[in-house]
Scaffold this motif. Structure first.
Motif, PDB file in Angstrom:
ATOM      1  N   PRO A   1       0.828  -1.203   0.000  1.00  0.00           N
ATOM      2  CA  PRO A   1       0.000   0.000   0.000  1.00  0.00           C
ATOM      3  C   PRO A   1       0.864   1.255   0.000  1.00  0.00           C
ATOM      4  CG  PRO A   1      -0.069  -1.088   2.141  1.00  0.00           C
ATOM      5  CD  PRO A   1       0.702  -1.973   1.217  1.00  0.00           C
ATOM      6  N   GLN A   2       0.394   2.282  -0.695  1.00  0.00           N
ATOM      7  CA  GLN A   2       1.107   3.554  -0.728  1.00  0.00           C
ATOM      8  C   GLN A   2       0.824   4.304   0.569  1.00  0.00           C
ATOM      9  OE1 GLN A   2       3.229   4.556  -3.179  1.00  0.00           O
ATOM     10  NE2 GLN A   2       2.939   2.485  -3.947  1.00  0.00           N
ATOM     11  N   VAL A   3       1.883   4.720   1.230  1.00  0.00           N
ATOM     12  CA  VAL A   3       1.753   5.408   2.501  1.00  0.00           C
ATOM     13  C   VAL A   3       2.509   6.721   2.411  1.00  0.00           C
ATOM     14  CG1 VAL A   3       2.203   5.288   4.973  1.00  0.00           C
ATOM     15  CG2 VAL A   3       1.596   3.210   3.728  1.00  0.00           C
ATOM     16  N   ASP A   4       1.848   7.813   2.777  1.00  0.00           N
ATOM     17  CA  ASP A   4       2.469   9.132   2.800  1.00  0.00           C
ATOM     18  C   ASP A   4       3.219   9.276   4.119  1.00  0.00           C
ATOM     19  OD1 ASP A   4       3.119  11.817   2.996  1.00  0.00           O
ATOM     20  OD2 ASP A   4       1.104  12.543   2.566  1.00  0.00           O
ATOM     21  N   ALA A   5       4.538   9.326   4.051  1.00  0.00           N
ATOM     22  CA  ALA A   5       5.369   9.384   5.252  1.00  0.00           C
ATOM     23  C   ALA A   5       5.049  10.614   6.101  1.00  0.00           C
ATOM     24  CB  ALA A   5       6.851   9.358   4.873  1.00  0.00           C
ATOM     25  N   CYS A   6       4.756  11.746   5.463  1.00  0.00           N
ATOM     26  CA  CYS A   6       4.462  12.980   6.210  1.00  0.00           C
ATOM     27  C   CYS A   6       3.086  12.941   6.871  1.00  0.00           C
ATOM     28  CB  CYS A   6       4.587  14.196   5.301  1.00  0.00           C
ATOM     29  SG  CYS A   6       6.272  14.518   4.729  1.00  0.00           S
ATOM     30  N   ALA A   7       2.175  12.151   6.322  1.00  0.00           N
ATOM     31  CA  ALA A   7       0.869  11.982   6.959  1.00  0.00           C
ATOM     32  C   ALA A   7       0.960  10.947   8.079  1.00  0.00           C
ATOM     33  CB  ALA A   7      -0.176  11.556   5.936  1.00  0.00           C
ATOM     34  N   LEU A   8       1.859  10.004   7.923  1.00  0.00           N
ATOM     35  CA  LEU A   8       2.043   8.957   8.924  1.00  0.00           C
ATOM     36  C   LEU A   8       2.633   9.535  10.209  1.00  0.00           C
ATOM     37  CD1 LEU A   8       1.611   5.930   9.156  1.00  0.00           C
ATOM     38  CD2 LEU A   8       3.943   5.607   8.350  1.00  0.00           C
ATOM     39  N   VAL A   9       3.622  10.426  10.065  1.00  0.00           N
ATOM     40  CA  VAL A   9       4.203  11.147  11.202  1.00  0.00           C
ATOM     41  C   VAL A   9       4.012  12.628  10.903  1.00  0.00           C
ATOM     42  CG1 VAL A   9       6.291  11.666  12.516  1.00  0.00           C
ATOM     43  CG2 VAL A   9       5.892   9.336  11.684  1.00  0.00           C
TER      44      VAL A   9
ATOM     45  N   THR B   1       1.657   4.779  17.754  1.00  0.00           N
ATOM     46  CA  THR B   1       0.751   5.630  16.974  1.00  0.00           C
ATOM     47  C   THR B   1       0.845   5.292  15.486  1.00  0.00           C
ATOM     48  OG1 THR B   1       0.929   7.431  18.581  1.00  0.00           O
ATOM     49  CG2 THR B   1       0.235   8.030  16.354  1.00  0.00           C
ATOM     50  N   VAL B   2       2.062   5.148  14.989  1.00  0.00           N
ATOM     51  CA  VAL B   2       2.263   4.829  13.576  1.00  0.00           C
ATOM     52  C   VAL B   2       1.674   3.469  13.237  1.00  0.00           C
ATOM     53  CG1 VAL B   2       4.062   4.227  11.899  1.00  0.00           C
ATOM     54  CG2 VAL B   2       4.234   6.343  13.220  1.00  0.00           C
ATOM     55  N   ALA B   3       1.892   2.471  14.083  1.00  0.00           N
ATOM     56  CA  ALA B   3       1.333   1.140  13.823  1.00  0.00           C
ATOM     57  C   ALA B   3      -0.181   1.201  13.767  1.00  0.00           C
ATOM     58  CB  ALA B   3       1.793   0.160  14.916  1.00  0.00           C
ATOM     59  N   ASP B   4      -0.800   1.992  14.647  1.00  0.00           N
ATOM     60  CA  ASP B   4      -2.258   2.135  14.634  1.00  0.00           C
ATOM     61  C   ASP B   4      -2.736   2.828  13.364  1.00  0.00           C
ATOM     62  OD1 ASP B   4      -2.383   0.890  17.085  1.00  0.00           O
ATOM     63  OD2 ASP B   4      -2.640   2.742  18.231  1.00  0.00           O
ATOM     64  N   ARG B   5      -1.945   3.762  12.827  1.00  0.00           N
ATOM     65  CA  ARG B   5      -2.331   4.474  11.594  1.00  0.00           C
ATOM     66  C   ARG B   5      -2.212   3.588  10.358  1.00  0.00           C
ATOM     67  NH1 ARG B   5       0.602  10.197  13.083  1.00  0.00           N
ATOM     68  NH2 ARG B   5      -0.989  10.866  14.567  1.00  0.00           N
ATOM     69  N   LEU B   6      -1.338   2.616  10.431  1.00  0.00           N
ATOM     70  CA  LEU B   6      -1.185   1.720   9.277  1.00  0.00           C
ATOM     71  C   LEU B   6      -2.354   0.753   9.243  1.00  0.00           C
ATOM     72  CD1 LEU B   6       2.628   0.971   9.457  1.00  0.00           C
ATOM     73  CD2 LEU B   6       1.451   2.240   7.666  1.00  0.00           C
TER      74      LEU B   6
END
Length: 172
Positions: free
Chosen positions: A52-60, A167-172
């Motif tokens: 999946p495409q993940v925006d690093a700046c939205a992730l953190v 937090t990051v794991a929950d966002r994924l």
């Protein structure tokens, strides 16, 4: 000694990032002959379900990065699967780097090869590891590395790095 290993890791990552492309430019295809070469049909493709495409700046987010660093940071600078937040030129020295995907896993692998010390973080994503100045999370098939650069004791940031990993794991 740990700081020397961290600096060596940063150099290796920079070299790997810079050397990621082919050294020789690809030859341009010949222009199509409109009479004999019809234009190929354009096919729409969907992103792979495997990666999946993940925006690093939205992730953190910037707020996340500032909370981690404990200081105001400049606006994010996204580059492909990365995001970087830097401290203002007036100081203090601070930087938060976020890597998503294969690059994040590669940083973990390089740090392991350099015999860095890791703590396994249980209950965060599918797997998560903490080291001085960095945390690595694997969740939903995606690797994320978050690196923090500060000039004081790295142990001071273990708890904030662990909280951000959750937090990051929950966002994924």
């Amino acid at each position: 000694m740990r700081y020397l290993k961290l600096a060596a890791t940063a150099v290796v990552v920079a070299v790997l990032t810079a050397c990621g492309g082919n050294a020789e430019p690809a030859a341009a295809p010949p222009p199509p002959n409109e009479v004999t070469d019809p234009a190929p049909p354009i096919e729409e493709t969907e992103p792979s379900a495997e990666a999946p495409q993940v925006d690093a700046c939205a992730l953190v987010t910037k707020a996340d990065a500032e909370k981690l660093a404990g200081t105001p940071l400049e606006d994010p600078v996204p580059v492909r699967e990365t995001c970087r937040y830097t401290g203002p030129v007036s100081g203090p020295v601070a930087q938060v780097e976020v890597y998503v995907g294969d690059g994040a896993k590669k940083i973990l692998d390089v740090d392991r090869d350099l015999d860095h010390e890791f703590e396994t973080l249980s209950g965060i994503g599918d797997e998560a590891y903490l080291e001085d100045g960095a945390v690595f999370v694997h969740a939903a098939g995606v690797w994320v590395a978050i690196r923090l650069v500060r000039l004081d004791d790295p142990a001071r940031y273990h708890k904030p790095l662990t909280e951000l990993a959750r937090t990051v794991a929950d966002r994924l």
